[in-house]
Design a protein around this motif. Structure first.
Motif, PDB file in Angstrom:
ATOM      1  N   ASN A 173       0.825  -1.193   0.000  1.00  0.00           N
ATOM      2  CA  ASN A 173       0.000   0.000   0.000  1.00  0.00           C
ATOM      3  C   ASN A 173       0.870   1.259   0.000  1.00  0.00           C
ATOM      4  O   ASN A 173       0.569   2.224  -0.690  1.00  0.00           O
ATOM      5  CB  ASN A 173      -0.943  -0.005   1.199  1.00  0.00           C
ATOM      6  CG  ASN A 173      -2.010   1.061   1.064  1.00  0.00           C
ATOM      7  OD1 ASN A 173      -2.189   1.632   0.005  1.00  0.00           O
ATOM      8  ND2 ASN A 173      -2.697   1.328   2.141  1.00  0.00           N
ATOM      9  N   ARG A 174       1.953   1.255   0.766  1.00  0.00           N
ATOM     10  CA  ARG A 174       2.843   2.402   0.818  1.00  0.00           C
ATOM     11  C   ARG A 174       3.513   2.626  -0.548  1.00  0.00           C
ATOM     12  O   ARG A 174       3.721   3.756  -0.961  1.00  0.00           O
ATOM     13  CB  ARG A 174       3.909   2.223   1.891  1.00  0.00           C
ATOM     14  CG  ARG A 174       4.790   3.449   2.014  1.00  0.00           C
ATOM     15  CD  ARG A 174       5.750   3.435   3.154  1.00  0.00           C
ATOM     16  NE  ARG A 174       5.217   3.328   4.467  1.00  0.00           N
ATOM     17  CZ  ARG A 174       4.685   4.330   5.177  1.00  0.00           C
ATOM     18  NH1 ARG A 174       4.561   5.509   4.636  1.00  0.00           N
ATOM     19  NH2 ARG A 174       4.260   4.147   6.398  1.00  0.00           N
ATOM     20  N   PHE A 175       3.814   1.531  -1.240  1.00  0.00           N
ATOM     21  CA  PHE A 175       4.404   1.651  -2.571  1.00  0.00           C
ATOM     22  C   PHE A 175       3.464   2.375  -3.525  1.00  0.00           C
ATOM     23  O   PHE A 175       3.885   3.258  -4.264  1.00  0.00           O
ATOM     24  CB  PHE A 175       4.748   0.259  -3.124  1.00  0.00           C
ATOM     25  CG  PHE A 175       5.203   0.278  -4.543  1.00  0.00           C
ATOM     26  CD1 PHE A 175       6.470   0.729  -4.871  1.00  0.00           C
ATOM     27  CD2 PHE A 175       4.359  -0.127  -5.563  1.00  0.00           C
ATOM     28  CE1 PHE A 175       6.896   0.768  -6.181  1.00  0.00           C
ATOM     29  CE2 PHE A 175       4.774  -0.095  -6.872  1.00  0.00           C
ATOM     30  CZ  PHE A 175       6.049   0.354  -7.182  1.00  0.00           C
ATOM     31  N   TYR A 176       2.196   2.025  -3.505  1.00  0.00           N
ATOM     32  CA  TYR A 176       1.237   2.669  -4.395  1.00  0.00           C
ATOM     33  C   TYR A 176       0.990   4.120  -4.003  1.00  0.00           C
ATOM     34  O   TYR A 176       0.743   4.960  -4.864  1.00  0.00           O
ATOM     35  CB  TYR A 176      -0.072   1.887  -4.441  1.00  0.00           C
ATOM     36  CG  TYR A 176       0.065   0.611  -5.223  1.00  0.00           C
ATOM     37  CD1 TYR A 176       0.353   0.633  -6.584  1.00  0.00           C
ATOM     38  CD2 TYR A 176      -0.055  -0.621  -4.608  1.00  0.00           C
ATOM     39  CE1 TYR A 176       0.498  -0.538  -7.305  1.00  0.00           C
ATOM     40  CE2 TYR A 176       0.092  -1.798  -5.315  1.00  0.00           C
ATOM     41  CZ  TYR A 176       0.362  -1.743  -6.666  1.00  0.00           C
ATOM     42  OH  TYR A 176       0.521  -2.895  -7.381  1.00  0.00           O
ATOM     43  N   GLN A 177       1.057   4.423  -2.718  1.00  0.00           N
ATOM     44  CA  GLN A 177       0.926   5.815  -2.293  1.00  0.00           C
ATOM     45  C   GLN A 177       2.097   6.650  -2.807  1.00  0.00           C
ATOM     46  O   GLN A 177       1.912   7.768  -3.279  1.00  0.00           O
ATOM     47  CB  GLN A 177       0.875   5.907  -0.770  1.00  0.00           C
ATOM     48  CG  GLN A 177      -0.409   5.422  -0.172  1.00  0.00           C
ATOM     49  CD  GLN A 177      -0.356   5.428   1.345  1.00  0.00           C
ATOM     50  OE1 GLN A 177       0.704   5.566   1.943  1.00  0.00           O
ATOM     51  NE2 GLN A 177      -1.516   5.253   1.967  1.00  0.00           N
ATOM     52  N   MET A 178       3.303   6.092  -2.717  1.00  0.00           N
ATOM     53  CA  MET A 178       4.476   6.792  -3.206  1.00  0.00           C
ATOM     54  C   MET A 178       4.426   6.940  -4.730  1.00  0.00           C
ATOM     55  O   MET A 178       4.749   7.991  -5.283  1.00  0.00           O
ATOM     56  CB  MET A 178       5.750   6.038  -2.799  1.00  0.00           C
ATOM     57  CG  MET A 178       7.018   6.769  -3.130  1.00  0.00           C
ATOM     58  SD  MET A 178       8.503   6.018  -2.462  1.00  0.00           S
ATOM     59  CE  MET A 178       8.469   4.412  -3.217  1.00  0.00           C
ATOM     60  N   LEU A 179       3.988   5.903  -5.422  1.00  0.00           N
ATOM     61  CA  LEU A 179       3.865   5.956  -6.874  1.00  0.00           C
ATOM     62  C   LEU A 179       2.849   7.015  -7.297  1.00  0.00           C
ATOM     63  O   LEU A 179       3.094   7.797  -8.216  1.00  0.00           O
ATOM     64  CB  LEU A 179       3.459   4.581  -7.407  1.00  0.00           C
ATOM     65  CG  LEU A 179       3.327   4.439  -8.913  1.00  0.00           C
ATOM     66  CD1 LEU A 179       4.688   4.613  -9.566  1.00  0.00           C
ATOM     67  CD2 LEU A 179       2.751   3.081  -9.248  1.00  0.00           C
TER      68      LEU A 179
END
Length: 75
Positions: free
Chosen positions: A2-8
């Protein structure tokens, strides 16, 4: 993940528009510039990404300098 998609999402929304601005300056499509950066990054093991970050930093500094000096009396 989830954090990866937020950063993306953050980088997609507030991107530096490096490829777009280079393409506008040269007069070609931004897709070609993006593809060139990707190939350069894979071929040189990260040099293309470092070059992209350098251009992003340079464009940001250039924008800050030109927006601060809006008139002759601001020198």
């Amino acid at each position: 993940m989830n954090r990866f998609y937020q950063m993306l999402y953050y980088f997609q929304k507030r991107g530096f528009y490096v490829c777009q601005r280079i393409a506008d300056r040269i007069g070609i499509r931004a897709k070609i510039v993006r593809t060139s950066f990707m190939y350069l990054t894979f071929a040189t093991l990260g040099f293309g990404f470092a070059l992209y970050l350098f251009f992003a930093f340079w464009i940001k500094i250039k924008d800050i300098v030109y927006t601060k000096r809006s008139s002759v009396f601001d020198l």
